[in-house]
Structure formats: structure tokens, C-alpha cells
Design an enzyme around this catalytic site. Structure first.
Site, PDB file in Angstrom:
ATOM      1  N   ASP B  60      -3.518   5.693   2.753  1.00  0.00           N
ATOM      2  CA  ASP B  60      -2.163   6.212   2.564  1.00  0.00           C
ATOM      3  C   ASP B  60      -1.436   5.502   1.428  1.00  0.00           C
ATOM      4  OD1 ASP B  60      -2.136   8.181   4.478  1.00  0.00           O
ATOM      5  OD2 ASP B  60      -1.381   6.871   6.076  1.00  0.00           O
ATOM      6  N   TYR B 110     -10.388  -3.046   8.519  1.00  0.00           N
ATOM      7  CA  TYR B 110      -9.009  -3.059   8.024  1.00  0.00           C
ATOM      8  C   TYR B 110      -8.369  -4.395   8.381  1.00  0.00           C
ATOM      9  CZ  TYR B 110      -8.471   1.869   6.723  1.00  0.00           C
ATOM     10  OH  TYR B 110      -8.551   3.088   6.095  1.00  0.00           O
TER      11      TYR B 110
END
Lengths: 268, 268
Positions: B60, B110
């Protein structure tokens, strides 16, 4: 009710890679432009002129800063509204005299980050000393109308470990346009034996020599020093950015596989 | 002459603050857009489709990466032409099977950088364990058409020193949209006692709870892992960036005056 207008000096930092330089330009994202936009939007100021907006250094496109300084008149401390900005960090503020102009600094400190691609660092250190003191820096400046006779207080070459980035600090009351990037180009040439110590001596004694110009993105305006005590602010996002870049470097330089960076084998 | 076309997997990193996300969007600077522009300009590829361009993760807006992975067909290694890019770092490459699709990873890692604003880290660690294993993550995802039942291999909470940034790593074969940022929001709520361990348990057992969404700029796609050995490349600019951010943090957090950071008093 009478609200007193006070002059504030504000220290700001920025990552130069996010901006088209410091100075305002129509249609381009610049440090000054973003700051003024924010100050006007939050009704801190009406416009640039009304608040007597001034700055210490007009850094070029790509150049970063930890402690550039702006000054403006305001009714309340403008540091707060500038704190939430993206890519610009407020790092300190002070209330200053009505006539304070950030241009008139005791001295400025610039640091150049030279990726060490096999330089002879001892040679660089020796050459760096030549710049200290008062000289004609006409070979080390992009021409403008200003007097090229300048004084440099000190040049420091720092190298912690072989193979790492060499940091070269320049301390002077003022600098000519592109002066640091041209001095570093000369030092780099000496460090690669493409130029000699003698070449720099001659250039400082009036001979025109073009040693080239190092890239802007490795240059940082570390600080601008006055006889003023700034109240420091540590921007929170800076801690995250520091960790991200440290991890990026460590992860990419060390990892051949993620097991090596401290993960236990995942549960299947 | 017959030139063989080979499929390449290329690991790329980027600072998310420079882009409007990964995926191409007309008129906006995105990671994918910049890469394709460069590949077409250097005649590496004709277009996106012809080279079978694919990627591992569509991060994103604001999210960074050290090791996202793209794949494409080319006659020569495209890593070279991508190496000179601004704000995108090539960190490795491998020659892969004709049908390699980077979407199909063994797992992704992540990392969320949580500025420690007084969290109870022990509570966060305890809550983090709840996410490991297979659960219905519908409370931890922005709704799309995908199955919300997912498996997380491991969650690791790392804190070196009190007051510093807390790093939270998530290892899983795949993630739902916004999943990491929503899980961290839940952990942060527990760490501030705005939510309880029980609340997370209930959310993982089918109750819909909205813990909020943490900001994108503190999230990094650390790596995407396959059964492939990548040849690593360390981008030179990363060493400089790391040093600049480290110095920025140290300088701004420690200095009350520049004498304190190792300068001898300048020669007057």
C-alpha cells in the site's frame, strides 16, 4: 486585548530526496514552499512578507539538513503546526530578537557522506587540512557575484571502518554556491590519485582548476550555529526512519537467507 | 542467431514515502510504474504483458520494502538497468523457471516499527502469540473477496531498549489486505490497556472487533521467501542513507550544542 507578536527561530531537518531544493518554486515541492503552505493554511501567518520569513541556507536540490534555520514573526509558537509535516522535521525552536536574521550565523556545519570506493583516506585527510584558514575559493565555487575569498574554520575527515562511508565535515561562517561539493570532488580526486596535493595548493593560490562537483544527495547541512540556545525537539518519526534504514542495510548486506537474521524456523 | 529468453526474479527495496504505493496508477509515481518505465526506456521489455511481468506483493501507499520480488522475461539480466534508479534498490536477482510466479511464496515477512510511547511490552508479547497458528482473521482485514481463514507461522516482538522503537515481525505464507496494520493496532491497544487479551481472543474466534489501523509508513515488507537462492546486491546509496538517518537521530537527540558532538573548537 493586545496579543504580542514574537519572532521565532525554528530549526528544521529534511531528507533532500523528497524536495526540489529548499527555495520556493512555483509548481514544485520545495522545503520552503511546504513550510509556507502549512503556516498559511493553519493561519499562523498571512504571507511570507507579513511574517518577515527568512532562512539560514538555501540548500540545493537533493541536499538534506538536520538543522537549517527559519525565522518568522508569529503570535504563538509555530513549531507545533510544523511538527506534523511529512518529510520535514522540526528539531528545535527559540524566541529571538525582533531583528534576528538567520543568514547571520556564527558558523555552519556541512557534512559530506563519501561512499568509500577504495580511497586513500590518509591522502584525503592531508589534503583536507589545506582548506582550513582563509583562501580564494574561486576554483571551488559556482560563479556568482560574491567575493570568493572565504575562511574555513575546520575540515574533519572521519572514517570509522575501512570500506564504510567517509564523513567529511566543513565548518565555516559561510559557504559559496556548491563550495562543499567542489571541495569534496577535489579531495576525492586526491584520494584516487587523479589529482595531487599540489593541485589543490595551486587552486587555492589563484590558479583555476575544475575538480568537478560531487552529487547533492550525499550532502547534509548538519547545523547552523548562533549564540542562541534552542529548545530541542526529537521528531518521533526519525527514530523509525533510522531503524528502517539501519535494518535495510544490515538485512541486505548480511542476509543470504532469512534464517540468518534471527528468525527461528517457522512453525509449519 | 537465436537469443534465449530467460525468466528473472529480482528482489527490490524501496522507501515507501517516495511512492503512491506499489501498483501502477496513471499519473502517479508508483514503484511498479517507475520500474516498468525504466525497463521500457532501456528496451529491456516492450510492455508489461510481453515480458510476463509479475510481482510478489502489492504494498500500500507508504509501505516500504527491503525484499519485494518482481519477475519478468528478458534476454539479459534486467537487474543492471534497474540498479541506477532513484529510491528503488535492486537487492538481488535469480534466474528462475519459465512459469515462476512471485505470488506463490513459501512465506513473507513483514516488520512493523512501533514507536514506543509507553507501551506495556510484556503484554504486547503475550497478545502477539495469539495470532500464531490458523485463525479467522476477518476482524483483522479490510474486506475483499478472499477467504479470511489464514495461517501465521510466527509473530516476534523485539525491543532492544526501553523507549526505543518496538519491532514486530509477522511471518506467514500470505496476508490479507491491511492485516498486519490491523493486528498491530490490536497489539498496541493491549499494550496501552485500551483492549484486553480476551478481546483479541474473541476477535480470533469470530466476533467482529475493530481495533483500528496503524499507519502505513511504519510498515516494511522485509522479505519474500522462495526455494530460490538469490544473488545479493548491496546498493551503495543505502550505506549513505543509513549513515544520514543514524546521524540525524543521534545529532538531534543528543546535541544541545555542536561542541558536544565531537568538534574541536574552531580556529578563529
Amino acid at each position: 486585548m493586545h496579543i504580542r507578536i514574537v519572532r521565532y527561530a525554528i530549526k528544521i531537518g529534511y531528507d533532500g530526496s523528497h524536495f526540489n531544493g529548499f527555495a520556493m518554486q512555483p509548481g514544485k515541492k520545495t522545503v520552503e514552499g511546504e513550510i509556507l503552505k502549512r503556516l498559511i493554511k493553519t493561519k499562523m501567518i498571512e504571507n511570507r512578507k507579513q511574517c518577515k520569513f527568512q532562512y539560514a541556507a538555501r540548500t540545493d536540490k537533493g541536499v538534506s539538513a538536520f538543522g537549517n534555520v527559519i525565522a518568522l514573526n508569529a503570535k504563538v509558537n509555530p513549531a507545533k503546526v510544523l511538527q506534523g509535516m511529512e518529510d520535514i522535521w522540526v528539531t528545535g525552536y527559540a524566541i529571538v530578537e525582533k531583528n534576528f536574521n538567520p543568514r547571520h550565523a556564527s558558523y555552519k556545519i556541512y557534512r559530506y557522506y563519501l561512499p568509500n570506493e577504495g580511497y586513500d583516506v590518509e591522502k584525503i585527510k592531508k589534503a583536507a587540512e589545506l582548506f582550513e584558514g582563509e583562501h580564494d575559493f574561486s576554483s571551488f565555487a559556482r560563479k556568482d557575484s560574491r567575493n570568493t575569498r572565504r575562511k574555513i574554520y575546520r575540515v574533519e575527515v572521519k572514517e570509522r571502518k575501512a570500506g564504510e562511508v567517509i564523513k567529511i565535515d566543513f565548518i565555516a561562517p559561510s559557504f559559496l554556491w556548491n563550495q562543499v561539493r567542489r571541495m569534496v570532488a577535489a579531495l576525492a580526486a586526491v584520494g584516487k590519485e587523479r589529482a595531487s596535493i599540489e593541485d589543490i595548493k595551486e587552486a587555492l593560490n589563484g590558479k583555476r582548476v575544475n575538480f568537478g562537483l560531487m552529487e547533492a544527495r550525499n550532502l547534509v547541512l548538519l547545523d547552523v550555529i548562533y549564540d542562541i540556545k534552542f529548545k530541542r525537539i526529537l521528531p518521533g518519526q526519525l527514530a523509525v526512519k533510522k531503524e528502517i534504514y539501519k535494518d535495510a542495510f544490515d538485512y541486505i548486506s548480511n542476509a543470504t537467507h532469512s534464517w540468518n537474521v534471527g528468525f527461528r524456523k517457522p512453525v509449519e
